[in-house]
Design a protein around this motif. Structure first.
Motif, PDB file in Angstrom:
ATOM      1  N   ASN A 195       0.788  -1.235   0.000  1.00  0.00           N
ATOM      2  CA  ASN A 195       0.000   0.000   0.000  1.00  0.00           C
ATOM      3  C   ASN A 195       0.817   1.281   0.000  1.00  0.00           C
ATOM      4  OD1 ASN A 195      -2.787  -1.118   0.182  1.00  0.00           O
ATOM      5  ND2 ASN A 195      -1.948  -2.057   2.020  1.00  0.00           N
ATOM      6  N   LYS A 196       2.092   1.192   0.371  1.00  0.00           N
ATOM      7  CA  LYS A 196       2.937   2.382   0.395  1.00  0.00           C
ATOM      8  C   LYS A 196       4.125   2.275  -0.564  1.00  0.00           C
ATOM      9  CE  LYS A 196       0.665   4.208   3.941  1.00  0.00           C
ATOM     10  NZ  LYS A 196      -0.233   5.385   3.794  1.00  0.00           N
ATOM     11  N   ASP A 315      -8.962  -0.452   4.771  1.00  0.00           N
ATOM     12  CA  ASP A 315      -8.418   0.619   5.621  1.00  0.00           C
ATOM     13  C   ASP A 315      -7.340   0.059   6.530  1.00  0.00           C
ATOM     14  OD1 ASP A 315     -10.149  -0.969   6.977  1.00  0.00           O
ATOM     15  OD2 ASP A 315     -11.285   0.637   7.936  1.00  0.00           O
ATOM     16  N   SER A 316      -6.366  -0.579   5.931  1.00  0.00           N
ATOM     17  CA  SER A 316      -5.399  -1.378   6.694  1.00  0.00           C
ATOM     18  C   SER A 316      -4.426  -0.553   7.527  1.00  0.00           C
ATOM     19  CB  SER A 316      -4.604  -2.278   5.738  1.00  0.00           C
ATOM     20  OG  SER A 316      -3.891  -1.507   4.796  1.00  0.00           O
ATOM     21  N   PHE A 317      -4.394   0.765   7.339  1.00  0.00           N
ATOM     22  CA  PHE A 317      -3.563   1.621   8.182  1.00  0.00           C
ATOM     23  C   PHE A 317      -4.402   2.427   9.173  1.00  0.00           C
ATOM     24  CE2 PHE A 317      -0.666   0.967   4.604  1.00  0.00           C
ATOM     25  CZ  PHE A 317       0.512   0.685   5.275  1.00  0.00           C
ATOM     26  N   GLU A 318      -5.638   2.728   8.815  1.00  0.00           N
ATOM     27  CA  GLU A 318      -6.451   3.640   9.603  1.00  0.00           C
ATOM     28  C   GLU A 318      -7.290   2.946  10.672  1.00  0.00           C
ATOM     29  OE1 GLU A 318      -6.514   3.599   6.206  1.00  0.00           O
ATOM     30  OE2 GLU A 318      -5.048   5.234   6.029  1.00  0.00           O
ATOM     31  N   ASN A 319      -7.720   1.712  10.419  1.00  0.00           N
ATOM     32  CA  ASN A 319      -8.643   1.049  11.330  1.00  0.00           C
ATOM     33  C   ASN A 319      -7.884   0.428  12.502  1.00  0.00           C
ATOM     34  OD1 ASN A 319     -10.644  -0.567  12.579  1.00  0.00           O
ATOM     35  ND2 ASN A 319     -11.722  -0.778  10.633  1.00  0.00           N
ATOM     36  N   SER A 320      -8.232   0.845  13.705  1.00  0.00           N
ATOM     37  CA  SER A 320      -7.505   0.393  14.888  1.00  0.00           C
ATOM     38  C   SER A 320      -7.681  -1.092  15.163  1.00  0.00           C
ATOM     39  CB  SER A 320      -7.944   1.187  16.124  1.00  0.00           C
ATOM     40  OG  SER A 320      -9.304   0.939  16.428  1.00  0.00           O
ATOM     41  N   GLN A 326      -3.451   0.428  19.434  1.00  0.00           N
ATOM     42  CA  GLN A 326      -4.522   1.408  19.256  1.00  0.00           C
ATOM     43  C   GLN A 326      -5.833   0.923  19.848  1.00  0.00           C
ATOM     44  OE1 GLN A 326      -2.117   0.738  17.111  1.00  0.00           O
ATOM     45  NE2 GLN A 326      -1.968   2.228  15.447  1.00  0.00           N
ATOM     46  N   ASN A 330      -8.055   2.543  22.807  1.00  0.00           N
ATOM     47  CA  ASN A 330      -9.423   2.993  22.564  1.00  0.00           C
ATOM     48  C   ASN A 330     -10.459   2.323  23.458  1.00  0.00           C
ATOM     49  OD1 ASN A 330      -8.361   4.533  20.520  1.00  0.00           O
ATOM     50  ND2 ASN A 330      -8.993   3.163  18.865  1.00  0.00           N
TER      51      ASN A 330
END
Length: 337
Positions: A195-196, A315-320, A326, A330
């Motif tokens: 992804n990056k 959303d493999s970077f954003e989803n905790s 994370q 949370n």
């Protein structure tokens, strides 16, 4: 089948989410006892042989009631990995250490026949030995490693003719699971490569043993089917492909470039304060139980690529939910008991 019913703490975690369907497919009745910090919608709740219980292992009364009438107790529950652990050391100590002996004693009181404890190969800390066997000194670098090791003799202290126990020290797990993690070395690097198109390697020379999650599940199933007197009070290393972090990164680059037909994945090395480095030997489990891991690191990378291509992790970077640190941050886990 010498056992019929299996009770799994932490069964809604990364490894549990792949283990539970496997055991159900083999005809076991399975109870999952978990805080459900990551939910449980990925478990096959429609299966009549699955019982899902939301609970905390520190709540010994609830745990004791839930674990009655089971043959096997598999303890996977913990605050996993060092980064999550240090968020709240008091909380982590209460779960990873203080809850363990009451859990073992209640399992014994409830007539559990076999207790399987998932320790960790990280108990070895740093070792320059070419092959670290189960007899190697435990040199934990963190409280997470320390407590994993300290729980082992607690289990062995309480076993007897009717209450057996087995301990395994898995390497760093990799590969796909219904409850996916992207905070484990192979999985992290694969996510970044796909992804990056850039992999950052912290350090790189540290040696790490690896274990595909399917092999992790298979070794637990093997314990369920092994002669209990052969495995009782034994400790087994379970690892495959000891590799340096930079070797893993180069393999991820090669495989992802092949899978996605691209040649532009960059590897950047930077300093790291994570000095864990050890090369484990898993000959004992091969000799005693004839177990050899079947799934390589390359297989894990290609498996993850397959699911990424299906947009399984949009959303493999954003989803905790993919990252234990994370998600623990949370949650209100400290208020559960």
């Amino acid at each position: 089948m010498q056992y019929r019913s299996v009770f799994i703490t932490g069964g809604a975690g990364y490894c549990g989410s792949r283990l539970v369907p496997q055991l159900l497919d083999k005809g076991y009745k399975v109870s999952v006892y978990d805080l459900m910090l990551f939910g449980n919608d990925f478990l096959p709740s429609e299966d009549p042989n699955l019982n899902i219980i939301k609970g905390d292992i520190r709540d010994i009364d609830t745990l004791s009631d839930a674990s009655k009438n089971h043959d096997v107790f598999i303890n996977l529950a913990c605050i996993s990995n060092d980064a999550s652990f240090v968020l709240n050391e008091q909380l982590s100590t209460s779960i990873n250490m203080e809850a363990f002996e009451p859990m073992v004693l209640n399992a014994k009181k409830n007539g559990i026949k076999l207790f399987i404890y998932a320790s960790s190969s990280s108990v070895y800390g740093v070792s320059s030995k070419k092959n670290v066997t189960e007899e190697h000194d435990l040199v934990p670098l963190t409280l997470y490693n320390k407590y994993k090791g300290q729980c082992e003799p607690i289990l062995r202290k309480h076993t007897n003719n009717s209450f057996k126990g087995v301990i395994f020290r898995p390497a760093t797990v990799c590969g796909f699971a219904p409850r996916q993690r992207f905070d484990l070395s192979v999985n992290i690097l694969t996510n970044f490569a796909i992804n990056k198109s850039k992999i950052t390697v912290f350090g790189g020379d540290q040696l790490r043993p690896n274990l595909h999650i399917q092999d992790y599940c298979d070794v637990i199933e093997l314990f369920l089917n092994s002669p209990v007197d052969i495995i009782n009070n034994q400790i087994f290393n379970v690892g495959y492909q000891n590799m340096s972090i930079i070797e893993i990164a180069n393999l991820v680059k090669k495989v992802v470039e092949d899978e996605y037909q691209k040649k532009d994945i960059e590897i950047v090395r930077t300093d790291s304060d994570d000095n864990r480095s050890y090369h484990i030997n898993s000959d004992k489990i091969k000799k005693i139980l004839n177990f050899e891991p079947q799934y390589s690191v390359e297989y894990a990378i290609r498996e993850l690529c397959k699911f990424f291509k299906k947009n399984y992790f949009p959303d493999s970077f954003e989803n905790s939910k993919y990252f234990n640190v994370q998600q623990v941050k949370n949650s209100d886990i400290s208020n559960h008991v």
